[in-house]
Design a protein around this motif. Structure first.
Motif: not given
Length: 100
Positions: A50-60
């Motif tokens: 899972k590659i996230c676009a931002s720290a916010e997406e990562y946390a979510h």
């Protein structure tokens, strides 16, 4: 009617059955079956990624990803470390607790 509480449950956070490994670079030996979640694309092959676009997406997405790893019987989850500022502080707290 005394209620006995387990001392470890006050701040219990969800952690997958898999071993959680926090990584800051991509020079590591993976074990299979394995998964990766983070902000940057690793060169290594993982069973789940899972590659996230931002720290916010990562946390979510973190706990949903952990649950998916449990369903897929992943042995090791590699989690990319993020700077501990803003939401990164909360994310790193969650990651560190899962890695304990």
């Amino acid at each position: 009617n005394d209620v006995v509480k387990s001392p470890g449950l006050k701040h219990r956070h969800y952690a997958p059955r898999a071993k959680v490994v926090l990584i800051s670079n991509f020079k590591f030996q993976i074990s299979n079956p394995s998964a990766f979640i983070g902000l940057n694309m690793p060169e290594a092959e993982f069973d789940l990624k899972k590659i996230c676009a931002s720290a916010e997406e990562y946390a979510h997405e973190l706990f949903a990803f952990f649950r998916e790893c449990d369903r897929e019987n992943i042995a090791t989850v590699y989690c990319e470390i993020v700077p501990e500022k803003g939401i990164g502080s909360a994310l790193m707290d969650r990651l560190k607790r899962a890695a304990e």
